[in-house]
Each structure stands twice: as C-alpha cells, then as structure tokens.
Design a protein around this motif. Sequence first.
Motif, PDB file in Angstrom:
ATOM      1  N   GLY A 192     -20.931 -52.167  40.749  1.00 15.20           N
ATOM      2  CA  GLY A 192     -21.483 -50.833  40.526  1.00 15.20           C
ATOM      3  C   GLY A 192     -20.407 -49.766  40.460  1.00 15.20           C
ATOM      4  N   MET A 193     -19.280 -50.014  41.114  1.00 15.38           N
ATOM      5  CA  MET A 193     -18.170 -49.065  41.084  1.00 15.38           C
ATOM      6  C   MET A 193     -17.390 -49.152  39.772  1.00 15.38           C
ATOM      7  SD  MET A 193     -18.688 -47.494  43.814  1.00 15.38           S
ATOM      8  CE  MET A 193     -17.252 -46.452  43.873  1.00 15.38           C
ATOM      9  N   ARG A 194     -17.712 -50.148  38.953  1.00  9.45           N
ATOM     10  CA  ARG A 194     -17.042 -50.313  37.658  1.00  9.45           C
ATOM     11  C   ARG A 194     -17.836 -49.680  36.526  1.00  9.45           C
ATOM     12  NH1 ARG A 194     -16.217 -56.448  36.860  1.00  9.45           N
ATOM     13  NH2 ARG A 194     -15.205 -55.704  34.966  1.00  9.45           N
ATOM     14  N   VAL A 195     -18.859 -48.888  36.869  1.00  8.91           N
ATOM     15  CA  VAL A 195     -19.734 -48.248  35.888  1.00  8.91           C
ATOM     16  C   VAL A 195     -19.783 -46.753  36.185  1.00  8.91           C
ATOM     17  CG1 VAL A 195     -22.091 -48.161  34.951  1.00  8.91           C
ATOM     18  CG2 VAL A 195     -21.148 -50.346  35.764  1.00  8.91           C
ATOM     19  N   HIS A 196     -19.726 -45.931  35.149  1.00  7.32           N
ATOM     20  CA  HIS A 196     -19.913 -44.489  35.303  1.00  7.32           C
ATOM     21  C   HIS A 196     -21.388 -44.165  35.082  1.00  7.32           C
ATOM     22  CE1 HIS A 196     -15.624 -43.667  35.336  1.00  7.32           C
ATOM     23  NE2 HIS A 196     -15.474 -44.347  34.200  1.00  7.32           N
ATOM     24  N   PHE A 197     -22.003 -43.438  36.017  1.00  3.45           N
ATOM     25  CA  PHE A 197     -23.388 -42.991  35.897  1.00  3.45           C
ATOM     26  C   PHE A 197     -23.341 -41.489  35.653  1.00  3.45           C
ATOM     27  CE2 PHE A 197     -23.385 -46.847  38.349  1.00  3.45           C
ATOM     28  CZ  PHE A 197     -24.463 -47.558  37.828  1.00  3.45           C
ATOM     29  N   VAL A 198     -23.825 -41.046  34.475  1.00  5.37           N
ATOM     30  CA  VAL A 198     -23.598 -39.670  34.029  1.00  5.37           C
ATOM     31  C   VAL A 198     -24.914 -38.984  33.674  1.00  5.37           C
ATOM     32  CG1 VAL A 198     -22.456 -38.232  32.285  1.00  5.37           C
ATOM     33  CG2 VAL A 198     -21.321 -40.306  33.128  1.00  5.37           C
ATOM     34  N   LEU A 199     -25.078 -37.760  34.194  1.00 10.01           N
ATOM     35  CA  LEU A 199     -26.166 -36.867  33.810  1.00 10.01           C
ATOM     36  C   LEU A 199     -25.545 -35.697  33.067  1.00 10.01           C
ATOM     37  CD1 LEU A 199     -29.066 -35.619  33.932  1.00 10.01           C
ATOM     38  CD2 LEU A 199     -28.362 -34.582  36.113  1.00 10.01           C
ATOM     39  N   ILE A 200     -25.973 -35.485  31.820  1.00  7.71           N
ATOM     40  CA  ILE A 200     -25.552 -34.301  31.069  1.00  7.71           C
ATOM     41  C   ILE A 200     -26.709 -33.323  31.096  1.00  7.71           C
ATOM     42  CG2 ILE A 200     -24.824 -33.359  28.852  1.00  7.71           C
ATOM     43  CD1 ILE A 200     -23.561 -36.044  28.193  1.00  7.71           C
ATOM     44  N   SER A 201     -26.464 -32.141  31.647  1.00  5.12           N
ATOM     45  CA  SER A 201     -27.533 -31.155  31.782  1.00  5.12           C
ATOM     46  C   SER A 201     -27.847 -30.477  30.458  1.00  5.12           C
ATOM     47  CB  SER A 201     -27.152 -30.089  32.808  1.00  5.12           C
ATOM     48  OG  SER A 201     -28.173 -29.100  32.854  1.00  5.12           O
ATOM     49  N   VAL A 202     -29.155 -30.328  30.208  1.00  2.00           N
ATOM     50  CA  VAL A 202     -29.635 -29.573  29.047  1.00  2.00           C
ATOM     51  C   VAL A 202     -30.075 -28.170  29.483  1.00  2.00           C
ATOM     52  CG1 VAL A 202     -30.287 -31.611  27.706  1.00  2.00           C
ATOM     53  CG2 VAL A 202     -31.963 -30.574  29.256  1.00  2.00           C
ATOM     54  N   ASP A 203     -29.707 -27.792  30.710  1.00  2.00           N
ATOM     55  CA  ASP A 203     -30.045 -26.487  31.277  1.00  2.00           C
ATOM     56  C   ASP A 203     -28.775 -25.836  31.832  1.00  2.00           C
ATOM     57  OD1 ASP A 203     -31.421 -24.302  32.280  1.00  2.00           O
ATOM     58  OD2 ASP A 203     -32.248 -25.375  34.009  1.00  2.00           O
ATOM     59  N   PRO A 204     -27.838 -25.499  30.936  1.00  2.00           N
ATOM     60  CA  PRO A 204     -26.536 -25.014  31.397  1.00  2.00           C
ATOM     61  C   PRO A 204     -26.593 -23.696  32.171  1.00  2.00           C
ATOM     62  CG  PRO A 204     -26.737 -24.735  29.027  1.00  2.00           C
ATOM     63  CD  PRO A 204     -27.926 -25.534  29.477  1.00  2.00           C
ATOM     64  N   ALA A 205     -27.593 -22.881  31.937  1.00  8.20           N
ATOM     65  CA  ALA A 205     -27.673 -21.604  32.639  1.00  8.20           C
ATOM     66  C   ALA A 205     -27.893 -21.808  34.138  1.00  8.20           C
ATOM     67  CB  ALA A 205     -28.796 -20.751  32.060  1.00  8.20           C
ATOM     68  N   ASN A 206     -28.571 -22.859  34.516  1.00 10.59           N
ATOM     69  CA  ASN A 206     -28.871 -23.117  35.922  1.00 10.59           C
ATOM     70  C   ASN A 206     -28.043 -24.242  36.526  1.00 10.59           C
ATOM     71  OD1 ASN A 206     -31.180 -21.244  36.418  1.00 10.59           O
ATOM     72  ND2 ASN A 206     -32.039 -22.395  34.705  1.00 10.59           N
ATOM     73  N   ASP A 207     -27.634 -25.192  35.716  1.00 12.26           N
ATOM     74  CA  ASP A 207     -26.927 -26.377  36.219  1.00 12.26           C
ATOM     75  C   ASP A 207     -25.417 -26.231  36.094  1.00 12.26           C
ATOM     76  OD1 ASP A 207     -29.303 -27.538  36.919  1.00 12.26           O
ATOM     77  OD2 ASP A 207     -29.422 -28.829  35.163  1.00 12.26           O
ATOM     78  N   THR A 208     -24.846 -25.481  37.006  1.00 15.91           N
ATOM     79  CA  THR A 208     -23.391 -25.351  37.078  1.00 15.91           C
ATOM     80  C   THR A 208     -22.817 -26.655  37.643  1.00 15.91           C
ATOM     81  OG1 THR A 208     -23.430 -24.489  39.326  1.00 15.91           O
ATOM     82  CG2 THR A 208     -23.615 -22.866  37.525  1.00 15.91           C
ATOM     83  N   PRO A 209     -21.521 -26.860  37.538  1.00 14.25           N
ATOM     84  CA  PRO A 209     -20.932 -28.054  38.137  1.00 14.25           C
ATOM     85  C   PRO A 209     -21.245 -28.202  39.631  1.00 14.25           C
ATOM     86  CG  PRO A 209     -19.394 -27.115  36.581  1.00 14.25           C
ATOM     87  CD  PRO A 209     -20.535 -26.144  36.701  1.00 14.25           C
ATOM     88  N   ASP A 210     -21.252 -27.096  40.380  1.00 11.60           N
ATOM     89  CA  ASP A 210     -21.563 -27.165  41.812  1.00 11.60           C
ATOM     90  C   ASP A 210     -23.013 -27.561  42.050  1.00 11.60           C
ATOM     91  OD1 ASP A 210     -18.966 -26.475  42.523  1.00 11.60           O
ATOM     92  OD2 ASP A 210     -19.432 -24.346  42.774  1.00 11.60           O
ATOM     93  N   VAL A 211     -23.923 -27.022  41.260  1.00 10.85           N
ATOM     94  CA  VAL A 211     -25.340 -27.381  41.389  1.00 10.85           C
ATOM     95  C   VAL A 211     -25.528 -28.859  41.048  1.00 10.85           C
ATOM     96  CG1 VAL A 211     -27.643 -27.005  40.383  1.00 10.85           C
ATOM     97  CG2 VAL A 211     -26.207 -25.043  40.995  1.00 10.85           C
ATOM     98  N   LEU A 212     -24.879 -29.313  39.985  1.00  9.04           N
ATOM     99  CA  LEU A 212     -24.972 -30.731  39.608  1.00  9.04           C
ATOM    100  C   LEU A 212     -24.413 -31.630  40.704  1.00  9.04           C
ATOM    101  CD1 LEU A 212     -23.916 -30.343  35.885  1.00  9.04           C
ATOM    102  CD2 LEU A 212     -26.082 -31.336  36.656  1.00  9.04           C
ATOM    103  N   ALA A 213     -23.288 -31.250  41.296  1.00 10.32           N
ATOM    104  CA  ALA A 213     -22.680 -32.060  42.357  1.00 10.32           C
ATOM    105  C   ALA A 213     -23.628 -32.186  43.544  1.00 10.32           C
ATOM    106  CB  ALA A 213     -21.345 -31.456  42.788  1.00 10.32           C
ATOM    107  N   ALA A 214     -24.241 -31.077  43.963  1.00  4.69           N
ATOM    108  CA  ALA A 214     -25.156 -31.108  45.102  1.00  4.69           C
ATOM    109  C   ALA A 214     -26.382 -31.963  44.789  1.00  4.69           C
ATOM    110  CB  ALA A 214     -25.578 -29.678  45.465  1.00  4.69           C
ATOM    111  N   TYR A 215     -26.914 -31.822  43.599  1.00  3.83           N
ATOM    112  CA  TYR A 215     -28.097 -32.592  43.196  1.00  3.83           C
ATOM    113  C   TYR A 215     -27.793 -34.087  43.147  1.00  3.83           C
ATOM    114  CZ  TYR A 215     -31.923 -34.166  40.125  1.00  3.83           C
ATOM    115  OH  TYR A 215     -32.996 -34.824  39.583  1.00  3.83           O
ATOM    116  N   LEU A 216     -26.690 -34.444  42.540  1.00  3.92           N
ATOM    117  CA  LEU A 216     -26.362 -35.854  42.354  1.00  3.92           C
ATOM    118  C   LEU A 216     -25.962 -36.557  43.647  1.00  3.92           C
ATOM    119  CD1 LEU A 216     -24.596 -35.629  38.896  1.00  3.92           C
ATOM    120  CD2 LEU A 216     -26.856 -36.591  39.400  1.00  3.92           C
ATOM    121  N   ARG A 217     -25.523 -35.806  44.648  1.00  5.93           N
ATOM    122  CA  ARG A 217     -25.243 -36.410  45.956  1.00  5.93           C
ATOM    123  C   ARG A 217     -26.484 -37.098  46.507  1.00  5.93           C
ATOM    124  NH1 ARG A 217     -21.434 -32.254  46.774  1.00  5.93           N
ATOM    125  NH2 ARG A 217     -22.979 -30.796  47.555  1.00  5.93           N
TER     126      ARG A 217
END
Length: 193
Positions: free
Chosen positions: A89-114
């Motif tokens: 599982g560590m050999r795979v990248h799991f990626v979410l690309i936000s379609v809501d850039p106004a609300n999903d800043t990198p910090d918001v994405l980091a907190a959500y994905l944790r």
Amino acid sequence: MYRLILLLLVLLGACAVTGPSSTTTPTKIDRPTVLSDFTLPASTGGELSLSDLRGQPVLLYFGYTRCPDYCPITLGEFRRVRDELGPNGMRVHFVLISVDPANDTPDVLAAYLRGFGEGFIGLQGDDATLRRISKEYGLTYRHGGGHHGNSGVDHSTASYLIDQKGRLRVVYQYGTAASVYVNDIRALLSEQP
C-alpha cells in the motif's frame, strides 16, 4: 472510519446508493497513453505535478471535502485498498483532486485526508487546469444546484488507475469494491519496469 461515515450518511439520508459493490465492471484502457502533465498546490506542501508521482501506481479521484456522499465513500474504499495491499500500500499514491478550489485549500485537504489515514495526497484543482485535463478523464463538474444544492459541487464519480509510467490504465465506476482495485494494483506492481 469507512463504516462510521457510511452510517452517518445513511442516517442523514444523503447516500444515494447502498455503497461499494463488487459487481461494477472497470473499463480497461486497451492502448494506454501518457496523460497530460499538470501542477497543482498539494496538501503535502508546495506544488506537485502528476509527473512527480511516476514510478508508482496512482489511484486518483476528483471530488471535494464538503461532499456528503460519493467522495467519503470512495475515499473510504481507497483506504481499504491501502489496508488490503499491506506493505505494498505504501507503493501506491492515493490522490484526491479537488473540484472546489475556493474552499479546498492545501491545508483543508490535508486535514480532511488525515481522516482516511497516512499517504493520501490532496491537490487543489483550479478551473483552468481541470478544464484542460477534463477530456482525458471524462471529468464533469458544476458548482451549485443539482444533487448537493447551492453549496455543493455536482461532479462525475469515476476513479482512475494510472500506471508507473503515467498512463491511464483503468477507469472505475462509483461503487467499485476495494478488492477490484486491489487486484488491478497488484497486477501493475508485478509488471516489470
């Protein structure tokens, strides 16, 4: 975590379907070609390009953090994929690309994905980039109205498996079970570079 999210969605009446199913059939790409590169702000800090992820498979989804149903269910399956793969599982990248850039800043994405565990990467999409790459992925999205009301984003719900060379190999319908992803990822990991 996945069961808790699903239970909350059912209780709130937000879940339009019953959850992942092993009956969905993925679409294998007969002639995989390298996808267009793009660079976006990342939850891991700085900017990240799709080409930076080469060398490992990428399981990718377009969505947003305030999504009440499809996104958390799909990302919950991604977590199960990672768990079922064990050390691989560590050999795979799991990626979410936000379609809501106004609300999903990198910090918001980091907190959500944790909430889905370690190793998930969030990218803050922007309309220009999303429009440019949308044909390659069959991506559609629309802000406001529709299924999620005025505060949400209606969006396509497919997931994508990209191989170690940056080529789109498989497209999955919403509702694909973790075991289906796992089989395809194991096949990619066993291929010779």
